[in-house]
Design an enzyme around this catalytic site. Structure first.
Site, PDB file in Angstrom:
ATOM      1  N   GLY A 136     -12.710  -6.312  -8.325  1.00 55.93           N
ATOM      2  CA  GLY A 136     -13.375  -5.033  -8.080  1.00 55.93           C
ATOM      3  C   GLY A 136     -12.815  -3.882  -8.891  1.00 55.93           C
ATOM      4  N   ALA A 137     -11.496  -3.818  -9.047  1.00 55.28           N
ATOM      5  CA  ALA A 137     -10.890  -2.722  -9.802  1.00 55.28           C
ATOM      6  C   ALA A 137     -11.301  -2.765 -11.268  1.00 55.28           C
ATOM      7  CB  ALA A 137      -9.370  -2.777  -9.674  1.00 55.28           C
ATOM      8  N   LYS A 178     -13.456  -4.761  -2.585  1.00 62.13           N
ATOM      9  CA  LYS A 178     -14.171  -3.658  -3.220  1.00 62.13           C
ATOM     10  C   LYS A 178     -15.626  -3.998  -3.551  1.00 62.13           C
ATOM     11  CE  LYS A 178     -10.115  -1.338  -5.116  1.00 62.13           C
ATOM     12  NZ  LYS A 178      -9.515  -0.666  -6.293  1.00 62.13           N
ATOM     13  N   SER A 237      -0.993   4.186   0.499  1.00 61.25           N
ATOM     14  CA  SER A 237      -1.936   5.138   1.077  1.00 61.25           C
ATOM     15  C   SER A 237      -1.464   5.772   2.383  1.00 61.25           C
ATOM     16  CB  SER A 237      -3.292   4.461   1.306  1.00 61.25           C
ATOM     17  OG  SER A 237      -3.834   4.019   0.092  1.00 61.25           O
ATOM     18  N   SER A 272       0.813  -1.225   0.000  1.00 64.53           N
ATOM     19  CA  SER A 272       0.000   0.000   0.000  1.00 64.53           C
ATOM     20  C   SER A 272       0.843   1.271   0.000  1.00 64.53           C
ATOM     21  CB  SER A 272      -0.910   0.003   1.228  1.00 64.53           C
ATOM     22  OG  SER A 272      -1.531   1.267   1.354  1.00 64.53           O
TER      23      SER A 272
END
Length: 243
Positions: free
Chosen positions: A127-128, A65, A16, A14
């Site tokens: 999901g992406a 997601k 983020s 990640s």
């Protein structure tokens, strides 16, 4: 202290936490903190929320997601169409679902997109990929899903002939193949059919040049990784959390 975070599994790749820590410092944003919350199952989400009552927002990554929608109290129009969310706003215990992947991908894609990129292969069906399909179909492209196994809605990698590769000049990788530390991974494609007219977009950003992108660049294709997309979606998430 307002708390924000990322849920998913694994989270070793990640970007983020560092991105938001740098943002909070650079912009002198007070009383805000961002944490990583690896979940072995999406069923652990209620316990996470109970343990952290100061949570105001979450980003959502692989593999949740789509699964996170079962916990949403409401969804914006884009999420209702895409059927996947990567951003959750928490207000008085209520979870509102949003998808900032859509605007992140569209803005990043268009920077190098040309009119001749009218047929696309989208690698992966998680999901992406839902956000990617939404954007490409909105742009009027013919989109073909590719998965490890053939289905009613997708072909398999084994089905991709050099001719199919040649005809589909936009190729988007939505899988985690090639992500650090497993940097040798790459989608099994007939790369010998890649030309200077191709555009390869990889949602992976670490490493900056995956084997998928390197193989395409060696043959003259335009390439782009997922870093800018991640920055755009992160800023859009911040706007949503602070509405």
């Amino acid at each position: 202290m307002r708390l924000f975070g990322l849920i998913g599994s694994p989270l070793t790749h990640s970007f983020s936490k560092k991105y938001f820590a740098d943002k909070f410092s650079r912009e002198a944003i007070p009383d805000s903190h961002y944490e990583l919350f690896p979940l072995a199952s999406i069923d652990e989400l209620p316990a996470l929320l109970a343990a952290h009552p100061s949570l105001c927002g979450l980003n959502v990554t692989i593999p949740y997601k789509e699964q996170v929608l079962a916990f949403a109290d409401d969804m914006d129009e884009t999420v209702q169409q895409v059927k996947a969310a990567n951003c959750i706003r928490i207000t008085n215990g209520k979870l509102s679902a949003f998808n900032t992947d859509v605007i992140g991908f569209e803005k990043s894609l268009m920077d190098k997109w040309s009119n001749h990129h009218q047929r696309a292969l989208v690698l992966g069906t998680g999901g992406a990929s839902k956000a990617v399909h939404y954007v490409l179909e909105k742009l009027g492209l013919q989109v073909q899903s590719v998965s490890r196994t053939r289905s009613a809605s997708s072909i398999s990698y084994e089905d991709i002939t050099p001719g199919i590769m040649y005809d589909h000049t936009l190729v988007v990788n939505t899988t985690p193949l090639g992500t650090y530390p497993a940097v040798d991974g790459l989608p099994p494609l007939p790369y010998e059919a890649v030309t200077k007219g191709h555009y390869f977009f990889d949602l992976v950003y670490n490493p900056p040049v995956t084997r998928f992108l390197a193989m395409a660049a060696e043959r003259g294709a335009v390439t782009r990784n997922g870093h800018d997309m991640l920055e755009i979606q992160a800023e859009e998430s911040w706007k949503i959390w602070n509405r």
